[in-house]
Design an enzyme around this catalytic site. Sequence first.
Site, PDB file in Angstrom:
ATOM      1  N   ARG A  21       0.774  -1.212  -0.007  1.00 35.04           N
ATOM      2  CA  ARG A  21      -0.059   0.019  -0.159  1.00 35.04           C
ATOM      3  C   ARG A  21       0.919   1.289  -0.162  1.00 35.04           C
ATOM      4  O   ARG A  21       0.561   2.142  -0.735  1.00 35.04           O
ATOM      5  CB  ARG A  21      -0.860   0.210   1.221  1.00 35.04           C
ATOM      6  CG  ARG A  21      -2.080  -0.871   1.268  1.00 35.04           C
ATOM      7  CD  ARG A  21      -2.580  -1.318   2.359  1.00 35.04           C
ATOM      8  NE  ARG A  21      -3.744  -2.063   2.277  1.00 35.04           N
ATOM      9  CZ  ARG A  21      -3.930  -3.399   2.278  1.00 35.04           C
ATOM     10  NH1 ARG A  21      -2.877  -4.079   1.858  1.00 35.04           N
ATOM     11  NH2 ARG A  21      -5.132  -3.975   1.785  1.00 35.04           N
ATOM     12  N   GLY A  46      -0.312 -11.099  -6.597  1.00 33.30           N
ATOM     13  CA  GLY A  46      -1.746 -10.712  -6.625  1.00 33.30           C
ATOM     14  C   GLY A  46      -2.128  -9.292  -6.135  1.00 33.30           C
ATOM     15  O   GLY A  46      -2.884  -8.624  -6.919  1.00 33.30           O
ATOM     16  N   GLN A  65      -8.640  -6.124  -1.483  1.00 37.83           N
ATOM     17  CA  GLN A  65      -7.562  -5.739  -2.355  1.00 37.83           C
ATOM     18  C   GLN A  65      -8.241  -5.107  -3.479  1.00 37.83           C
ATOM     19  O   GLN A  65      -7.819  -3.773  -3.781  1.00 37.83           O
ATOM     20  CB  GLN A  65      -6.735  -6.612  -2.989  1.00 37.83           C
ATOM     21  CG  GLN A  65      -5.813  -7.451  -1.851  1.00 37.83           C
ATOM     22  CD  GLN A  65      -4.908  -8.482  -2.607  1.00 37.83           C
ATOM     23  OE1 GLN A  65      -4.990  -8.556  -3.682  1.00 37.83           O
ATOM     24  NE2 GLN A  65      -4.296  -9.109  -1.626  1.00 37.83           N
ATOM     25  N   LYS A  73       8.080 -15.494  -1.394  1.00 35.98           N
ATOM     26  CA  LYS A  73       6.926 -14.826  -1.921  1.00 35.98           C
ATOM     27  C   LYS A  73       6.611 -13.694  -0.919  1.00 35.98           C
ATOM     28  O   LYS A  73       6.420 -12.344  -1.016  1.00 35.98           O
ATOM     29  CB  LYS A  73       5.756 -15.434  -2.422  1.00 35.98           C
ATOM     30  CG  LYS A  73       4.466 -14.579  -2.781  1.00 35.98           C
ATOM     31  CD  LYS A  73       3.357 -15.309  -3.081  1.00 35.98           C
ATOM     32  CE  LYS A  73       2.116 -14.630  -3.291  1.00 35.98           C
ATOM     33  NZ  LYS A  73       2.163 -13.456  -4.424  1.00 35.98           N
ATOM     34  N   ARG A  86      -6.992 -15.855 -12.007  1.00 41.92           N
ATOM     35  CA  ARG A  86      -7.330 -14.913 -11.006  1.00 41.92           C
ATOM     36  C   ARG A  86      -8.474 -13.856 -11.524  1.00 41.92           C
ATOM     37  O   ARG A  86      -7.852 -12.968 -12.106  1.00 41.92           O
ATOM     38  CB  ARG A  86      -6.300 -14.700  -9.944  1.00 41.92           C
ATOM     39  CG  ARG A  86      -5.644 -15.818  -9.566  1.00 41.92           C
ATOM     40  CD  ARG A  86      -4.448 -15.218  -8.483  1.00 41.92           C
ATOM     41  NE  ARG A  86      -5.004 -14.555  -7.178  1.00 41.92           N
ATOM     42  CZ  ARG A  86      -4.118 -14.443  -6.372  1.00 41.92           C
ATOM     43  NH1 ARG A  86      -2.793 -14.480  -6.434  1.00 41.92           N
ATOM     44  NH2 ARG A  86      -4.651 -13.688  -5.257  1.00 41.92           N
ATOM     45  N   ASP A  98      -6.045 -15.064   5.660  1.00 45.53           N
ATOM     46  CA  ASP A  98      -4.876 -15.590   5.409  1.00 45.53           C
ATOM     47  C   ASP A  98      -4.137 -16.515   6.250  1.00 45.53           C
ATOM     48  O   ASP A  98      -3.051 -17.271   6.104  1.00 45.53           O
ATOM     49  CB  ASP A  98      -3.596 -14.268   5.326  1.00 45.53           C
ATOM     50  CG  ASP A  98      -3.960 -13.775   3.699  1.00 45.53           C
ATOM     51  OD1 ASP A  98      -4.397 -14.543   2.764  1.00 45.53           O
ATOM     52  OD2 ASP A  98      -3.338 -12.463   3.501  1.00 45.53           O
ATOM     53  N   LYS A 105      -7.129 -17.634  -4.359  1.00 46.54           N
ATOM     54  CA  LYS A 105      -5.644 -17.230  -3.930  1.00 46.54           C
ATOM     55  C   LYS A 105      -4.647 -18.050  -5.011  1.00 46.54           C
ATOM     56  O   LYS A 105      -4.914 -18.182  -5.996  1.00 46.54           O
ATOM     57  CB  LYS A 105      -5.431 -17.561  -2.562  1.00 46.54           C
ATOM     58  CG  LYS A 105      -6.269 -16.795  -1.706  1.00 46.54           C
ATOM     59  CD  LYS A 105      -5.708 -15.407  -1.468  1.00 46.54           C
ATOM     60  CE  LYS A 105      -6.544 -14.762  -0.437  1.00 46.54           C
ATOM     61  NZ  LYS A 105      -6.146 -13.165  -0.193  1.00 46.54           N
TER      62      LYS A 105
END
Length: 414
Positions: free
Chosen positions: A28, A76, A153, A397, A105, A299, A326
């Site tokens: 962000r 993503g 998101q 990741k 996705r 998550d 996901k």
Amino acid sequence: MNLYLTKSEIKNPKSKINITGSKSETNRLLLLQALYSNLVLENASNSDDSEVMLEVLKNFQLPTSNSQLFDIHHAGTAMRFLTAYFAIQEGKEVVLTGSSRMKERPIQILVTALKALGATISYEEKEGFPPIKIIGKNLNQFKVTLPANISSQYISALLLIAPKLEQGLEVTLEGEITSIPYIKMTLALLNEIGVQTAFESNVIKVDKLKTLNSNVITVESDWSSASYWYSIVALSEIGTEIKLSSFKENSLQGDAVLVEIYKHFGVATTFENSSILLTKIENSNLPVTIELDLKNAPDIAQTIAVTCFGSGLACHLTGLHTLKIKETDRLEALKTELTKLGAIISVTNDSLTLQPAEKINENVSIVTYQDHRMAMAFAPLALKVPIVIENAEVVSKSYPTFWEDLKCVGFLFD
């Protein structure tokens, strides 16, 4: 790289682990930094997702042609946030693509919302999915309506560009809102740099930013990454202590609910300056079944499910519908891998139910499905039985030093 973890135990009962900054906060703030160049970030995440987003933003700002192609691989968050960012870059044309999984996705809800605000975006291959072509322009609308039960998101992507819109932005959410903490995180970070916001009922308003009031922001460490250490302490002997830094008692991150959730597993959390101390305590009141609604913290569902299995507890987890889209279908992946270990488990589109296991099968090879959280969620089971984690490098990741940190506390690898 497949990693064989032999049966391990915590060798250093006073371990201290430094966890990198939150990926959610960092991504962000990277977008906000691209919009406001004098913003400085400290303790930013070193995750693949954040590195990809930073690299794209840096390359985009280099003197080059007005048409560019960017591949964000599996990231993503970067796909969603950059879609919104590029939509307001007047006169620039960008194609955003990703891995084969990224092309599966959905992105249509965000694209439709941006088009309603005046954006020019088209699909290069399959309707509703990346890759997408974005022609940046001045967005002339300031009101948009979205379903409330979508990934946060999509909503955050819109909120992050709102301070640059001439009239700000008003977002109306229809239905029950999913992942409120992530929306509130976005709004809090906007507030920190001087943006006026309001979130009342199902309407979010973000004003245009006139003056940046904070030039340096320190990113809190990642609570999602901390979840694996909560699981490790939960599966360890009584008296085990692990200190993690740097965390805030009043966190912006929804996954900070770990503090309360892991009390069920006998893990006490003590805040000390900018660190948290996790301690395994004797807990004679373990519930027969752990029942949790994780719609605000999906998550950590994989971590919790594996902790329950390793602890011999049943669980019923709900609010998990976003896990279907996901890095993999995380619910089906959990069902497949836990079943191999001996679990009795069932899943629906938004829930997971696990029965207590009599034993854990040894030397099972866990498929990770290109999903970092699958690798890290299952690793703590090495405290109970030898286990193999396939494609272990996928942890980069979000937590590149994960395996090194496990070695530091006593995990053994062959």
